[in-house]
Design a protein around this motif. Structure first.
Motif, mmCIF file in Angstrom:
data_model
loop_
_atom_site.group_PDB
_atom_site.id
_atom_site.type_symbol
_atom_site.label_atom_id
_atom_site.label_comp_id
_atom_site.label_asym_id
_atom_site.label_seq_id
_atom_site.Cartn_x
_atom_site.Cartn_y
_atom_site.Cartn_z
ATOM 1 N N ARG A 475 -4.357 32.449 13.469
ATOM 2 C CA ARG A 475 -4.508 32.115 12.052
ATOM 3 C C ARG A 475 -3.153 32.075 11.344
ATOM 4 N N ALA A 476 -2.276 32.970 11.728
ATOM 5 C CA ALA A 476 -0.945 32.974 11.118
ATOM 6 C C ALA A 476 -0.197 31.686 11.453
ATOM 7 N N ALA A 477 -0.301 31.242 12.694
ATOM 8 C CA ALA A 477 0.348 29.988 13.080
ATOM 9 C C ALA A 477 -0.291 28.804 12.364
ATOM 10 N N ALA A 478 -1.615 28.832 12.228
ATOM 11 C CA ALA A 478 -2.329 27.726 11.574
ATOM 12 C C ALA A 478 -1.899 27.566 10.124
ATOM 13 N N GLN A 479 -1.528 28.655 9.474
ATOM 14 C CA GLN A 479 -1.122 28.552 8.080
ATOM 15 C C GLN A 479 0.114 27.683 7.896
ATOM 16 N N ASP A 480 0.918 27.538 8.936
ATOM 17 C CA ASP A 480 2.092 26.666 8.849
ATOM 18 C C ASP A 480 1.739 25.193 9.063
ATOM 19 N N PHE A 481 0.512 24.918 9.517
ATOM 20 C CA PHE A 481 0.114 23.544 9.833
ATOM 21 C C PHE A 481 -0.269 22.839 8.531
ATOM 22 N N ALA A 482 0.734 22.449 7.759
ATOM 23 C CA ALA A 482 0.499 21.904 6.422
ATOM 24 C C ALA A 482 -0.035 20.478 6.455
ATOM 25 N N VAL A 483 0.600 19.624 7.246
ATOM 26 C CA VAL A 483 0.159 18.230 7.360
ATOM 27 C C VAL A 483 0.351 17.786 8.816
ATOM 28 N N PRO A 484 -0.609 16.993 9.333
ATOM 29 C CA PRO A 484 -1.873 16.619 8.730
ATOM 30 C C PRO A 484 -2.881 17.758 8.776
ATOM 31 N N SER A 485 -3.796 17.792 7.811
ATOM 32 C CA SER A 485 -4.808 18.838 7.751
ATOM 33 C C SER A 485 -5.845 18.617 8.855
ATOM 34 N N GLN A 486 -6.057 19.653 9.673
ATOM 35 C CA GLN A 486 -6.925 19.537 10.838
ATOM 36 C C GLN A 486 -7.971 20.654 10.873
ATOM 37 N N ASN A 487 -9.085 20.381 11.561
ATOM 38 C CA ASN A 487 -10.006 21.447 11.932
ATOM 39 C C ASN A 487 -9.517 22.060 13.243
ATOM 40 N N LEU A 488 -9.301 23.379 13.269
ATOM 41 C CA LEU A 488 -8.873 24.061 14.482
ATOM 42 C C LEU A 488 -10.003 24.931 14.996
ATOM 43 N N VAL A 489 -10.437 24.685 16.237
ATOM 44 C CA VAL A 489 -11.386 25.578 16.886
ATOM 45 C C VAL A 489 -10.629 26.450 17.865
#
Length: 906
Positions: A475-489
């Motif tokens: 989740r911490a890494a995902a917070q940096d994924f600003a663009v493009p916005s993705q669904n992460l499973v």
């Protein structure tokens, strides 16, 4: 990739002749074979490259898929750059010229418009800002190492040895590739964000629709998401209650400007169609599937995770399979990751390490707003004041031509994107002015507010995901994924499953982004972004699985923020969920085989709704009645050999044309659309037709001046709703010289079945027993540059196909087609993967094409037949499994000191 126009045909013919010689089809056959093979990568032995601190081993299996083993992270990424360049540098080079707005330097005059628009957006400028100011030092080190690896490959190869396309381009343009720079990798994220940007086309289309339709009719064409039937992603946790966000119409104060700006909206729409799409056609409708099942419901007792992104078919495919392994995993070298990479970018985008696995689908959040601007001689209106807009000059170098200079204008709302089309003229009563001048008089313009133009540290997220070991780190890494916005499973070896929605998603002061908004009114501005910690998520939901397939993330009544209204309507996601539930409710458990079967499911869910109505229609014409009977007992599966699927999809296409094609604005017409126009009843008897004897489907003069729907699951929902109103005006269609008109639902359905029978007779023959879906539904794989258009020799040399395929639009097996243009495939599962968290070596993967970007290499399309048959390759992870499949070992060894980071990005 680059859009090509007829005037470029001469250059393509020259290139075609060069390639023909190189392929040994003319004089110099011996030379040509050696020239082609010169670009093939060395896959065994040793190669010394600068910058390595220790040897890196590259193990390749029979499919050319490399697994890299190094002692430091920098060595791994340096080797990754080298190996990517071995197989895919032409693709990388074209891609970086696209992201920088420099295609004209490679392909000449015809790319100037495209370059001008991309310079206006400023992808490369923003990427440079990110590299300079936003990325961590570690990420910069990895980007520099990757660039050094690419450049080590370039330094030891002549241009002819890099790829066969360069040999042709060199003779035409005297082209030489530059060194790779770290910012070239960062800019690729901007291209991804552009292709996955969400609803910009819907925003334009709705604006056009308001000129011809009532607000109620527009809403009928954009129905609400069916929350009562198709479940959103998040229902059990990670959401806070809020109010339903009201849908807006075109703002009243912008409606007055609609007439003045319609020309520019139309020009902008045409420009968007011309921009080469790296992932899919212009950001509209890009899909994907991913789902994860908890170990309580699997045969292995551990989670199973599947992912198949749906993107435009290309050759080579957009993905490159690879493993990156530290010889000894430690805090200093934490990488032991395998999966799908992008050539031109370090790290793994989708895959697993030894603790977690993850997949991506497009979230589809509304991250773009078109703003209408009122301009007056160098200024724009803003809250009652006239403000000078900013300008900058861009120079576009042109191969074989003169350097062009353009002026880019920007307001506080973003770059003015309506300046760039060749049809640009001043509106609002002003005379046309020079499009190259910084002051274009008075009138209206259109600017773009887009999250990807905000510098972020999204590249940091790639390395964070690659090394995450648990849910919190993920989740911490995902917070940096600003663009493009993705669904992460997500799934991990401890047995957990989860979902996280990351991304830079705007909060609007007024409006919901469904229509262009008045830029002169700051109340429509973005007032911030949704806090990352408040974006939707789920962790170990009680139902035991999570499905994402571009459906709504969360019901608006349960969430305080607005994400978008332009979701996919949940056809694929609900079908996946139904298949999982059916197994679980019967007391069974999901196996790897079940995951494969779900991924390959080709059921047409709309057919289940429409076919009962079609079978109730009384048909007197025996030819049409014979075709209608193909639907009796059809199980709604779209197998390649199915005659029922062929006829149903033809009926669906004709239904859409009849019900909507003559009612939509001409501005929404798809370029080069081909529409079925049946012959007059008494001119060509059915018994005289035979498949392939004449071109019945034509483009151009016989095509109507109105748009036709693309046939995706938004139209499923539109037609589903209208079926309950058999007297709706949408069912009326005028009579023509070919057929009687229709006044209601049943009359229109009867005519659609009649027209479909004629169409397939012309295409497939009189005998319906010989019909099958695959003969209509074909996949061509086109080389992304020289093979996408032009003379036959170019296509013959570089392209592959066709493949007759199963699947369909918004089936889980989404080999999709666009009803506005025919039945040929426009979207595909660009790869398929299924990961076993019980034993990673039991995982499966397959790519659309192959590892190699070299047209005559054994690994060019060696996975395509497997992919087309729904088969998979073993996905080795452990050193033992990798060794067992390895057929070639290349050792990259140190040869000297590396360049300094500053040297690499200047």
């Amino acid at each position: 990739m680059p859009a090509k126009k007829p005037r470029r045909r001469g250059r393509l013919i020259v290139i075609a002749l060069v390639l023909l010689l190189m392929a040994g089809l003319g004089y110099g056959a011996y030379w040509s074979v050696s020239t082609v093979r010169a670009s093939f990568p060395q896959v065994s032995g040793e190669i010394a490259i600068d910058g390595l601190s220790a040897p890196v081993s590259v193990e390749r299996d029979a499919n050319g898929i490399p697994q890299l083993y190094g002692e430091t992270a920098e060595d791994l990424f340096r080797a990754q750059g080298y190996v990517h360049a071995q197989d895919r540098f032409w693709e990388m080079d074209v891609r970086r010229h696209l992201t920088a707005g420099r295609l004209s330097e490679m392909f000449g005059e015809d790319q100037v418009e495209t370059d001008a628009f991309l310079r206006t957006l400023g992808w490369h400028r923003v990427a440079q800002e990110e590299y300079d100011n936003e990325l961590s030092d570690e990420t910069k080190d990895f980007l520099v190492a990757y660039s050094e690896g690419v450049n080590a490959y370039l330094a030891e190869h002549s241009v002819e040895e890099i790829s066969v396309e360069y040999a042709a381009l060199d003779l035409v343009n005297d082209y030489r590739p530059e060194e790779w720079r770290p910012v070239d990798s960062v800019a690729w994220l901007k291209a991804m964000a552009w292709d996955l940007r969400g609803n910009m086309e819907d925003e334009i289309d709705r604006a056009f629709l308001t000129e011809r339709l009532t607000p109620e009719q527009v809403e009928e064409l954009y129905p609400a998401y069916p929350y009562d039937r198709n479940r959103p992603i998040v229902t059990e946790n990670g959401a806070e209650n809020g109010d339903i966000y009201p849908a807006d119409a075109l703002p009243d104060d912008a409606a007055e400007a609609a007439d003045g700006v319609s020309t520019q909206l139309s020009s902008l729409s045409e420009t968007l169609d011309e921009i080469p799409a790296l992932l899919g056609p212009n950001g509209s409708g890009i899909g994907s599937n991913s789902w994860v099942v908890h170990g309580d419901y699997t045969t292995t007792g551990a989670p199973l995770l599947a992912n198949d992104p749906h993107l435009a078919p290309s050759l080579p495919g957009v993905w490159y399979q690879m493993g990156l392994h530290c010889v000894e995993v430690s805090a200093e070298c934490p990488y032991d990751v395998s999966g799908f990479t992008f050539s031109g970018m370090p790290g793994v985008i989708i895959g697993h390490n030894q603790n977690i696995a993850w997949g991506l689908t497009n979230l589809g959040a509304d991250v773009t707003d078109l703003r209408l601007e009122k301009l007056d001689h160098g200024k724009y209106l803003r809250d009652g004041e006239q403000i000078a807009y900013e300008t900058r000059t861009e120079e576009i170098r042109v191969a074989g031509g003169e350097t062009r200079e353009i002026t880019v204008r920007s307001t506080v709302n973003g770059p003015i994107v309506s300046d760039r089309h060749e049809e640009l003229e001043a509106v609002g009563g002003s005379a046309p002015v020079d499009a190259g001048a910084p002051d274009r008089g008075s009138g209206y313009a259109i600017s773009l507010n887009w999250t990807a133009l905000e510098p972020t540290n999204s590249m940091d997220a790639v390395f964070g995901l690659n090394t995450a070991t648990d849910w919190d780190e993920f989740r911490a890494a995902a917070q940096d994924f600003a663009v493009p916005s993705q669904n992460l499973v997500y799934a991990d070896t401890a047995g957990n499953i989860g979902y996280q929605a990351p991304g830079l998603i705007p909060i609007r002061g007024t409006g919901d982004g469904r229509y262009p908004s008045p830029g002169w009114d700051s109340s429509y501005d973005w007032v911030g972004y949704i806090p990352q910690e408040e974006l939707p998520w789920e962790f170990n939901p009680e139902r035991g699985y999570i499905v994402t397939a571009n459906q709504s993330v969360i019901a608006p009544a349960e969430y305080r923020y607005h994400l978008t209204e332009d979701w996919s309507y949940g056809t694929r996601s609900q079908r996946i969920e139904d298949l999982i539930q059916a197994t679980i409710e019967d007391g069974g458990k999901i196996s790897m085989g079940d995951m494969q079967a779900i991924q390959l499911d080709n059921s047409n869910e709309m057919a289940k709704v429409l076919v009962p109505h079609l079978l109730e229609i009384e048909i007197s014409d025996p030819y049409v009645r014979d075709a209608q009977e193909l639907l009796v007992g059809w199980d709604f599966s779209q197998d390649a050999d199915s005659p029922g699927a062929a006829y149903y999809n033809a009926v669906w296409r004709n239904l859409l044309q009849l019900a909507f094609g003559n009612k939509l604005p001409k501005e929404l017409r798809v370029e080069d659309q081909c529409l079925w126009v049946p012959p007059a009843d008494d001119s060509e008897p059915m018994e005289d037709l035979d498949g392939g004897e004449r071109l019945i489907e034509e483009c151009g003069e016989r095509a109507p001046e109105n748009a036709q729907p693309d046939g995706g699951d938004r139209w499923f929902e539109v037609v589903r709703n209208l079926l309950e109103d058999p007297e709706s005006d949408w069912w009326s269609t005028p009579a023509t010289s070919q057929a009687a008109g229709a006044e209601n639902r049943d009359e229109l359905l009867a005519r659609a079945m009649r027209d479909a029978r004629w169409e397939l007779t012309a295409k497939l023959g009189k005998d319906i027993d010989t019909w099958n879906w695959g003969r209509l539904h074909r996949l061509m794989l086109n080389n992304q540059t020289l093979g996408t258009e032009g003379p036959g020799p170019v296509q013959w040399l570089l392209n592959r196909g066709p493949w007759n395929l199963a699947g369909g639009a918004d089936a889980v097996d989404a080999s999709s087609w666009n009803a506005a243009g025919g039945y040929d495939i426009t979207w595909v599962p660009s790869m398929r993967m299924i990961i076993s968290l019980d034993a990673f070596d039991d995982s499966l993967w397959v790519n659309l094409t192959g590892a190699s970007g070299h047209a005559y290499h054994d690994n060019y399309t060696d996975q395509t037949d497997l992919w087309a048959r729904g088969e998979y390759l073993p996905w080795p992870s452990s050193p033992e499994a990798v060794t067992e499949r390895s057929v070639n070992t290349l050792t990259l060894t140190p040869s000297g000191a590396s360049s300094t980071p500053n040297d690499q990005n200047e």
